[in-house]
Enzyme design. Sequence first.
Site, short mmCIF file in Angstrom:
data_model
loop_
_atom_site.label_atom_id
_atom_site.label_comp_id
_atom_site.label_asym_id
_atom_site.label_seq_id
_atom_site.Cartn_x
_atom_site.Cartn_y
_atom_site.Cartn_z
N ASP A 82 0.83 -1.00 -0.61
CA ASP A 82 -0.37 -0.34 -0.33
C ASP A 82 1.08 1.24 0.10
O ASP A 82 1.53 1.66 0.83
CB ASP A 82 -1.37 -0.05 1.96
N ARG A 142 4.52 2.56 3.07
CA ARG A 142 4.51 1.73 3.35
C ARG A 142 5.95 1.20 3.13
O ARG A 142 7.33 0.81 4.27
CB ARG A 142 3.85 0.02 2.77
N ARG A 178 -7.12 10.72 1.85
CA ARG A 178 -6.29 9.91 1.32
C ARG A 178 -7.25 9.54 -0.94
O ARG A 178 -6.58 9.17 -1.38
CB ARG A 178 -6.84 7.94 1.61
N LYS A 199 -9.10 2.36 -5.76
CA LYS A 199 -9.69 1.79 -4.61
C LYS A 199 -10.43 2.66 -3.89
O LYS A 199 -10.60 3.63 -4.11
CB LYS A 199 -8.62 0.84 -4.02
N HIS A 200 -11.63 2.44 -3.33
CA HIS A 200 -12.96 1.07 -3.37
C HIS A 200 -13.56 1.10 -3.64
O HIS A 200 -14.54 1.74 -3.28
CB HIS A 200 -12.31 0.93 -1.95
N HIS A 230 -13.12 -1.22 8.79
CA HIS A 230 -12.04 -2.38 9.33
C HIS A 230 -12.61 -2.98 10.54
O HIS A 230 -12.46 -4.47 10.87
CB HIS A 230 -10.99 -1.46 9.57
N ASP A 271 -10.31 -6.33 -0.86
CA ASP A 271 -9.99 -5.53 -0.06
C ASP A 271 -9.45 -6.98 1.12
O ASP A 271 -9.79 -7.83 0.49
CB ASP A 271 -10.95 -4.53 0.22
#
Length: 559
Positions: free
Chosen positions: A119, A127, A188, A219-220, A232, A305
Amino acid sequence: MRTRPVALLALAALSVTLLAAPANASSPIDSIVARMTLPEKVGQLFTTYVYGNDATAASPDNRRLYGVDTPAEVVKKYHLGGVIYFAWTNSLQNIRQITTLSNGLQAAAEGVPLTIATDQEHGVVSRMPAPATQFPGGMALGAGRDPIGAFRTGQVTGQELRAVGINQAWAPDADVNVNPANPVIGVRSFGSDPGLVATMTASQILGLQLGANTSAAAKHFPGHGDTATDSHTGLPVITHTRAEWERIDAPPFKAAVAAGVDAIMSAHIVVPALDPSGDPATLSQPIITGLLREELGYRGVIVTDSLEMAGVRERYGDDRVPVLALKAGVDMLLMPPNFDVAYHAVLDAVASGELTEGRIDQSVRRILALKQKRGLLTWTPLDPAAAEASVGSAAHLTIAQSVTDRSVTAIRNDAGLLPYPATGKSILVTGASAVTSLATALHATPLVTASTDEAVAAARDHDLTVVLTNNVSAGSAQQALVKALIATGRPIVVVAVRNPYDLTRFPEAATYLATYSTTAVSMRSLAKVITGGSAPRGKLPVEIPGLYPYGHGLTWSVT
């Protein structure tokens, strides 16, 4: 927006769309599929994490989850199609370590090389560690209104990922963030305007794929931008009508399809107007096949996802989720919570006739076509020294600073405090995050994790105080700190370093800026705006409810 960049991007989109066509009969894909066993085919459908900073490093977590010790053994046991990197699973210590890990994993992939993903949206979801080039993230790019900058962000990102063996970026975020309370998207997203988000999404995809031969993933789908629930931890319900979905959520994904995006990631959200069954989009045949495949005409890879997330696990067991996702039309299954259960559930579904091997072959072919397009079927080992020389290069850092300099948004400067002549003045920096980074850029005094009383006392001893806020909630210590500093009557600059909606918590602030990012590159851009080194050029990519409209942004002359 200027027409020339749009025209250039349209030509690039055409070329990428042509490249995205399915492999023809002369490709090696037919022969690969013909020689694969069913367990090998099913393994190609899965992308998951493995534990270890080296392919041959044993980890008790691998033994616990997969029944073998090393990352290489996990790849071989399950014939994995892909691996995803995280700092908490693979250390990601430095460029040499990441490159060596990638080489070792690819060497373990017998028959078909891996997609290796991470990601790398930048900003709050990033990351790759320094010295990899850091960009400020989606909303900052949206504030800059610069599609060429978005292209270059994708290009630099993709080049650096490929240098260390990562060939797939789970980016960009194509969600249109129209809900200020959105707990999982926010900065984001490129913004709240569907046209802006569509343009920036396509530009970044082209940068990754055309500019760097790295797979992108929009995404998403079908759009996670209007929710106050985090998928999540729960199952969000999006109440947009079909007409609202067409107007708000669809344009960025249509732009991604037109740009030839390699992958589109599904969302674990319920959209009753698109599927009244109550199933999350990841498991919805009307959304995945009916809408994305048939109506939008998407031919690439559809990836879930993370299947560890609560949003996809509320209605069905972990043995059913991967099977239902495949029946819905998904190709790639990401991070199931119990890998062995998920893997054998798919095998059992074929054995029982619930899934056919022909259906498995459809997804395997799409995944192999992606790998072929990105040159993975002829993978060769990478040189760690070459990766160290190219990642975080001076040229890349210059691009990142140039792109970020366009993003800082001056929202309010009622007293004309900015630009501030810093020569001979003492400046205090305090607040929620990035304090040390900004203080370094300003040659100022940092005051980290201070109480409100300490910050107020320090502000009285400095000529200027800059206070940084990060997602302020009503009645919070952050809100109390800012209000107390403003009440001193001293010169105060308030800066939202994440969501710009913070201004609604202290509308009395006379001087207010937004960076949408805590990265060091953003703090350098901010310092230049504060001291007159550059003029603010960002425009709000979202509305600040009740205060400022989308597109608002001040500027001033600098010498």
